[in-house]
Design a protein around this motif. Structure first.
Motif, PDB file in Angstrom:
ATOM      1  N   LEU A 243       0.844  -1.193   0.000  1.00 16.38           N
ATOM      2  CA  LEU A 243       0.000   0.000   0.000  1.00 16.38           C
ATOM      3  C   LEU A 243       0.879   1.243   0.000  1.00 16.38           C
ATOM      4  CD1 LEU A 243      -2.804  -0.705   2.636  1.00 16.38           C
ATOM      5  CD2 LEU A 243      -2.961  -0.828   0.158  1.00 16.38           C
TER       6      LEU A 243
ATOM      7  N   PRO B  65      -4.314  -0.091   7.943  1.00 13.93           N
ATOM      8  CA  PRO B  65      -3.946  -1.272   7.156  1.00 13.93           C
ATOM      9  C   PRO B  65      -3.145  -2.302   7.951  1.00 13.93           C
ATOM     10  CG  PRO B  65      -2.773   0.668   6.361  1.00 13.93           C
ATOM     11  CD  PRO B  65      -3.765   1.138   7.374  1.00 13.93           C
TER      12      PRO B  65
ATOM     13  N   ARG C 271      -2.113  -5.802   6.646  1.00 12.12           N
ATOM     14  CA  ARG C 271      -1.334  -5.304   5.502  1.00 12.12           C
ATOM     15  C   ARG C 271      -0.191  -4.464   6.059  1.00 12.12           C
ATOM     16  NH1 ARG C 271      -5.029  -3.575   0.687  1.00 12.12           N
ATOM     17  NH2 ARG C 271      -3.093  -4.084  -0.382  1.00 12.12           N
TER      18      ARG C 271
END
Length: 115
Positions: free
Chosen positions: A13, A36, A41
């Motif tokens: 990301l 995230p 993530r």
């Protein structure tokens, strides 16, 4: 400060930050990074191409984030630092802690490289 999040291949990301990072908005940046990570993530790139200033509160946000990412098995990479921001990070010793890349594509691609 504005933050835009863009997904990239390999579960990376990119958080593109615009404006100054200071005590008034560093918590917003920390929260944007934490979301995230909380979702699993932890391969993050902070695009600083449009950041013209960071205070110690911004540095704290980066430090919190890189620790959380690495604890979860990922990392935070910085991309496209403006000279004045890079100077602050360097003086504070952050360029020895964080991986810094000249542009976003290099930072994203670095997750495919052996660390």
């Amino acid at each position: 400060m504005e933050i835009a999040i863009t997904p990239h291949p390999d579960d990376v990301l990119v958080l593109s930050i615009t404006g100054s990072v200071d005590s008034l908005n560093a918590d917003q940046l920390t929260s944007a990074f934490a979301l995230p990570i909380g979702e699993g993530r932890q391969r993050l790139v902070a695009d600083f191409a449009q950041v013209n200033y960071t205070s110690s509160a911004g540095l704290r946000s980066l430090l919190i984030t890189v620790k959380e990412c690495r604890r979860a098995g990922g990392d935070l990479r910085l991309a496209a630092l403006q000279p004045q921001v890079e100077r602050v990070l360097s003086i504070a010793g952050f360029t020895a802690i964080l991986k810094v890349y000249t542009d976003v594509p290099s930072a994203v691609a670095s997750f495919g490289d052996a660390d």
